[in-house]
Design a protein around this motif. Structure first.
Motif, PDB file in Angstrom:
ATOM      1  N   ALA A   1       0.830  -1.209   0.000  1.00 32.68           N
ATOM      2  CA  ALA A   1       0.000   0.000   0.000  1.00 32.68           C
ATOM      3  C   ALA A   1       0.863   1.257   0.000  1.00 32.68           C
ATOM      4  O   ALA A   1       0.346   2.359  -0.113  1.00 32.68           O
ATOM      5  CB  ALA A   1      -0.928   0.010   1.216  1.00 32.68           C
ATOM      6  N   ASN A   2       2.172   1.069   0.112  1.00 34.56           N
ATOM      7  CA  ASN A   2       3.065   2.233   0.133  1.00 34.56           C
ATOM      8  C   ASN A   2       3.045   2.923  -1.230  1.00 34.56           C
ATOM      9  O   ASN A   2       2.789   2.287  -2.248  1.00 34.56           O
ATOM     10  CB  ASN A   2       4.486   1.813   0.560  1.00 34.56           C
ATOM     11  N   PRO A   3       3.281   4.234  -1.261  1.00 34.80           N
ATOM     12  CA  PRO A   3       3.192   4.988  -2.518  1.00 34.80           C
ATOM     13  C   PRO A   3       4.150   4.523  -3.615  1.00 34.80           C
ATOM     14  O   PRO A   3       3.854   4.662  -4.795  1.00 34.80           O
ATOM     15  CB  PRO A   3       3.531   6.422  -2.106  1.00 34.80           C
ATOM     16  N   VAL A   4       5.282   3.944  -3.263  1.00 34.22           N
ATOM     17  CA  VAL A   4       6.265   3.518  -4.261  1.00 34.22           C
ATOM     18  C   VAL A   4       5.818   2.249  -4.987  1.00 34.22           C
ATOM     19  O   VAL A   4       5.989   2.120  -6.198  1.00 34.22           O
ATOM     20  CB  VAL A   4       7.651   3.305  -3.604  1.00 34.22           C
ATOM     21  N   ASN A   5       5.225   1.310  -4.269  1.00 33.76           N
ATOM     22  CA  ASN A   5       4.861   0.018  -4.863  1.00 33.76           C
ATOM     23  C   ASN A   5       3.383  -0.319  -4.709  1.00 33.76           C
ATOM     24  O   ASN A   5       3.012  -1.492  -4.675  1.00 33.76           O
ATOM     25  CB  ASN A   5       5.695  -1.097  -4.224  1.00 33.76           C
ATOM     26  N   PHE A   6       2.514   0.671  -4.634  1.00 35.91           N
ATOM     27  CA  PHE A   6       1.096   0.437  -4.375  1.00 35.91           C
ATOM     28  C   PHE A   6       0.507  -0.643  -5.286  1.00 35.91           C
ATOM     29  O   PHE A   6       0.659  -0.590  -6.507  1.00 35.91           O
ATOM     30  CB  PHE A   6       0.277   1.719  -4.537  1.00 35.91           C
ATOM     31  N   GLY A   7      -0.150  -1.617  -4.659  1.00 34.58           N
ATOM     32  CA  GLY A   7      -0.842  -2.670  -5.394  1.00 34.58           C
ATOM     33  C   GLY A   7       0.035  -3.799  -5.890  1.00 34.58           C
ATOM     34  O   GLY A   7      -0.474  -4.773  -6.433  1.00 34.58           O
ATOM     35  N   ARG A   8       1.342  -3.677  -5.711  1.00 34.81           N
ATOM     36  CA  ARG A   8       2.250  -4.718  -6.199  1.00 34.81           C
ATOM     37  C   ARG A   8       2.380  -5.820  -5.151  1.00 34.81           C
ATOM     38  O   ARG A   8       2.638  -5.547  -3.982  1.00 34.81           O
ATOM     39  CB  ARG A   8       3.609  -4.126  -6.533  1.00 34.81           C
ATOM     40  N   PRO A   9       2.213  -7.065  -5.565  1.00 33.98           N
ATOM     41  CA  PRO A   9       2.344  -8.163  -4.611  1.00 33.98           C
ATOM     42  C   PRO A   9       3.795  -8.355  -4.163  1.00 33.98           C
ATOM     43  O   PRO A   9       4.723  -8.194  -4.952  1.00 33.98           O
ATOM     44  CB  PRO A   9       1.846  -9.387  -5.393  1.00 33.98           C
ATOM     45  N   PHE A  10       3.945  -8.656  -2.873  1.00 38.74           N
ATOM     46  CA  PHE A  10       5.234  -8.989  -2.252  1.00 38.74           C
ATOM     47  C   PHE A  10       6.224  -7.821  -2.151  1.00 38.74           C
ATOM     48  O   PHE A  10       7.281  -7.979  -1.577  1.00 38.74           O
ATOM     49  CB  PHE A  10       5.926 -10.156  -2.973  1.00 38.74           C
ATOM     50  N   LYS A  11       5.928  -6.650  -2.678  1.00 41.72           N
ATOM     51  CA  LYS A  11       6.865  -5.512  -2.659  1.00 41.72           C
ATOM     52  C   LYS A  11       6.569  -4.596  -1.463  1.00 41.72           C
ATOM     53  O   LYS A  11       6.290  -3.413  -1.615  1.00 41.72           O
ATOM     54  CB  LYS A  11       6.771  -4.712  -3.959  1.00 41.72           C
ATOM     55  N   LEU A  12       6.647  -5.167  -0.275  1.00 41.50           N
ATOM     56  CA  LEU A  12       6.290  -4.430   0.930  1.00 41.50           C
ATOM     57  C   LEU A  12       7.434  -3.554   1.417  1.00 41.50           C
ATOM     58  O   LEU A  12       8.604  -3.905   1.282  1.00 41.50           O
ATOM     59  CB  LEU A  12       5.901  -5.412   2.042  1.00 41.50           C
ATOM     60  N   SER A  13       7.070  -2.451   2.018  1.00 40.60           N
ATOM     61  CA  SER A  13       8.048  -1.605   2.689  1.00 40.60           C
ATOM     62  C   SER A  13       8.397  -2.257   4.027  1.00 40.60           C
ATOM     63  O   SER A  13       7.761  -3.227   4.453  1.00 40.60           O
ATOM     64  CB  SER A  13       7.458  -0.216   2.923  1.00 40.60           C
ATOM     65  N   THR A  14       9.381  -1.697   4.712  1.00 42.34           N
ATOM     66  CA  THR A  14       9.781  -2.223   6.017  1.00 42.34           C
ATOM     67  C   THR A  14       8.614  -2.225   6.993  1.00 42.34           C
ATOM     68  O   THR A  14       8.349  -3.229   7.653  1.00 42.34           O
ATOM     69  CB  THR A  14      10.958  -1.396   6.576  1.00 42.34           C
ATOM     70  N   VAL A  15       7.895  -1.123   7.090  1.00 44.72           N
ATOM     71  CA  VAL A  15       6.781  -1.061   8.048  1.00 44.72           C
ATOM     72  C   VAL A  15       5.675  -2.040   7.659  1.00 44.72           C
ATOM     73  O   VAL A  15       5.052  -2.653   8.527  1.00 44.72           O
ATOM     74  CB  VAL A  15       6.243   0.376   8.229  1.00 44.72           C
ATOM     75  N   GLU A  16       5.422  -2.213   6.360  1.00 45.88           N
ATOM     76  CA  GLU A  16       4.397  -3.170   5.932  1.00 45.88           C
ATOM     77  C   GLU A  16       4.810  -4.599   6.277  1.00 45.88           C
ATOM     78  O   GLU A  16       3.981  -5.399   6.716  1.00 45.88           O
ATOM     79  CB  GLU A  16       4.148  -3.041   4.427  1.00 45.88           C
ATOM     80  N   ALA A  17       6.080  -4.918   6.091  1.00 43.37           N
ATOM     81  CA  ALA A  17       6.567  -6.262   6.436  1.00 43.37           C
ATOM     82  C   ALA A  17       6.413  -6.511   7.937  1.00 43.37           C
ATOM     83  O   ALA A  17       5.915  -7.571   8.358  1.00 43.37           O
ATOM     84  CB  ALA A  17       8.026  -6.422   6.011  1.00 43.37           C
ATOM     85  N   PHE A  18       6.833  -5.552   8.750  1.00 43.83           N
ATOM     86  CA  PHE A  18       6.660  -5.694  10.196  1.00 43.83           C
ATOM     87  C   PHE A  18       5.186  -5.844  10.559  1.00 43.83           C
ATOM     88  O   PHE A  18       4.816  -6.714  11.339  1.00 43.83           O
ATOM     89  CB  PHE A  18       7.227  -4.476  10.933  1.00 43.83           C
ATOM     90  N   ALA A  19       4.342  -4.977  10.009  1.00 44.59           N
ATOM     91  CA  ALA A  19       2.917  -5.007  10.342  1.00 44.59           C
ATOM     92  C   ALA A  19       2.279  -6.339   9.941  1.00 44.59           C
ATOM     93  O   ALA A  19       1.499  -6.909  10.707  1.00 44.59           O
ATOM     94  CB  ALA A  19       2.190  -3.845   9.670  1.00 44.59           C
ATOM     95  N   ALA A  20       2.630  -6.834   8.765  1.00 46.10           N
ATOM     96  CA  ALA A  20       2.089  -8.125   8.323  1.00 46.10           C
ATOM     97  C   ALA A  20       2.513  -9.239   9.276  1.00 46.10           C
ATOM     98  O   ALA A  20       1.698 -10.061   9.693  1.00 46.10           O
ATOM     99  CB  ALA A  20       2.563  -8.431   6.903  1.00 46.10           C
ATOM    100  N   ALA A  21       3.789  -9.262   9.630  1.00 45.56           N
ATOM    101  CA  ALA A  21       4.294 -10.296  10.539  1.00 45.56           C
ATOM    102  C   ALA A  21       3.604 -10.193  11.896  1.00 45.56           C
ATOM    103  O   ALA A  21       3.168 -11.203  12.461  1.00 45.56           O
ATOM    104  CB  ALA A  21       5.805 -10.164  10.691  1.00 45.56           C
ATOM    105  N   LEU A  22       3.504  -8.989  12.422  1.00 43.51           N
ATOM    106  CA  LEU A  22       2.851  -8.794  13.719  1.00 43.51           C
ATOM    107  C   LEU A  22       1.399  -9.267  13.672  1.00 43.51           C
ATOM    108  O   LEU A  22       0.918  -9.941  14.588  1.00 43.51           O
ATOM    109  CB  LEU A  22       2.927  -7.328  14.141  1.00 43.51           C
ATOM    110  N   TYR A  23       0.706  -8.936  12.617  1.00 46.40           N
ATOM    111  CA  TYR A  23      -0.692  -9.322  12.460  1.00 46.40           C
ATOM    112  C   TYR A  23      -0.814 -10.851  12.440  1.00 46.40           C
ATOM    113  O   TYR A  23      -1.637 -11.422  13.144  1.00 46.40           O
ATOM    114  CB  TYR A  23      -1.256  -8.720  11.178  1.00 46.40           C
ATOM    115  N   ILE A  24       0.024 -11.486  11.641  1.00 49.55           N
ATOM    116  CA  ILE A  24      -0.002 -12.954  11.535  1.00 49.55           C
ATOM    117  C   ILE A  24       0.312 -13.600  12.877  1.00 49.55           C
ATOM    118  O   ILE A  24      -0.277 -14.624  13.244  1.00 49.55           O
ATOM    119  CB  ILE A  24       0.970 -13.431  10.434  1.00 49.55           C
ATOM    120  N   LEU A  25       1.210 -12.988  13.636  1.00 47.07           N
ATOM    121  CA  LEU A  25       1.608 -13.527  14.937  1.00 47.07           C
ATOM    122  C   LEU A  25       0.635 -13.171  16.064  1.00 47.07           C
ATOM    123  O   LEU A  25       0.873 -13.502  17.216  1.00 47.07           O
ATOM    124  CB  LEU A  25       3.021 -13.061  15.288  1.00 47.07           C
TER     125      LEU A  25
END
Length: 166
Positions: free
Chosen positions: A95-119
């Motif tokens: 969802a970050n402005p650089v890679n919006f809508g692109r699969p697997f191209k997460l920013s650092t905060v998105e990667a952390f947030a996804a991991a935290l959510y899953i955990l």
């Protein structure tokens, strides 16, 4: 709260660096030497063979490599030698402005947030995303898969669920 650690490879635009912003708000610890990262932590590695799942123990923290996507394949082999628990995040949209809508191209905060959510640390995931204008958009875009991944029993089930989105 799960400790968040960032190995910063100094390859990104400092104005757009979500890892540095997390560090400025004391939401993550920035490291410039990979040897100072906690060895028992889980390294979020897009090249890992096993997917992150709720069965993973993250009490020692999560580690993200903050580098340019063009350099990922060069930098991750360095971290492979350090013997972290390597885990890949499943299919999610950026969802970050650089890679919006692109699969697997997460920013650092998105990667952390996804991991935290899953955990199961959904509040911590929301807390770190709230520092970014587009942060809640990441959760809105990925709410269904994140909920499903967070209820999986293990990595195999996460991969099965991911297959339904691919």
């Amino acid at each position: 709260m799960i400790p968040l650690h960032i190995y910063h490879a100094k390859q990104c635009d400092p104005k757009k660096c979500t890892g540095k912003k997390l560090s400025r708000f004391n939401l993550a610890i920035l490291h410039d030497n990979p040897r100072k990262l906690p060895r028992e932590a889980i390294l979020l590695d897009p090249l890992a063979e096993q997917a992150l799942s709720p069965s993973d123990n993250a009490k020692f923290g999560l580690v993200v490599l903050d580098c340019s996507w063009e350099e990922v394949e060069c930098v991750f082999p360095i971290l492979k030698r350090l013997r972290f628990k390597h885990r890949a995040l499943p299919f999610l949209l950026a969802a970050n402005p650089v890679n919006f809508g692109r699969p697997f191209k997460l920013s650092t905060v998105e990667a952390f947030a996804a991991a935290l959510y899953i955990l199961g640390e959904k509040e911590q995931a929301e807390q770190i995303l709230n520092k970014f204008k587009w942060g809640q958009t990441f959760l809105e875009l990925n709410r269904e898969p994140l909920e499903r991944y967070s209820k999986a029993k293990d990595s195999t089930e996460v991969v099965r669920i991911q297959g339904e989105y691919l």
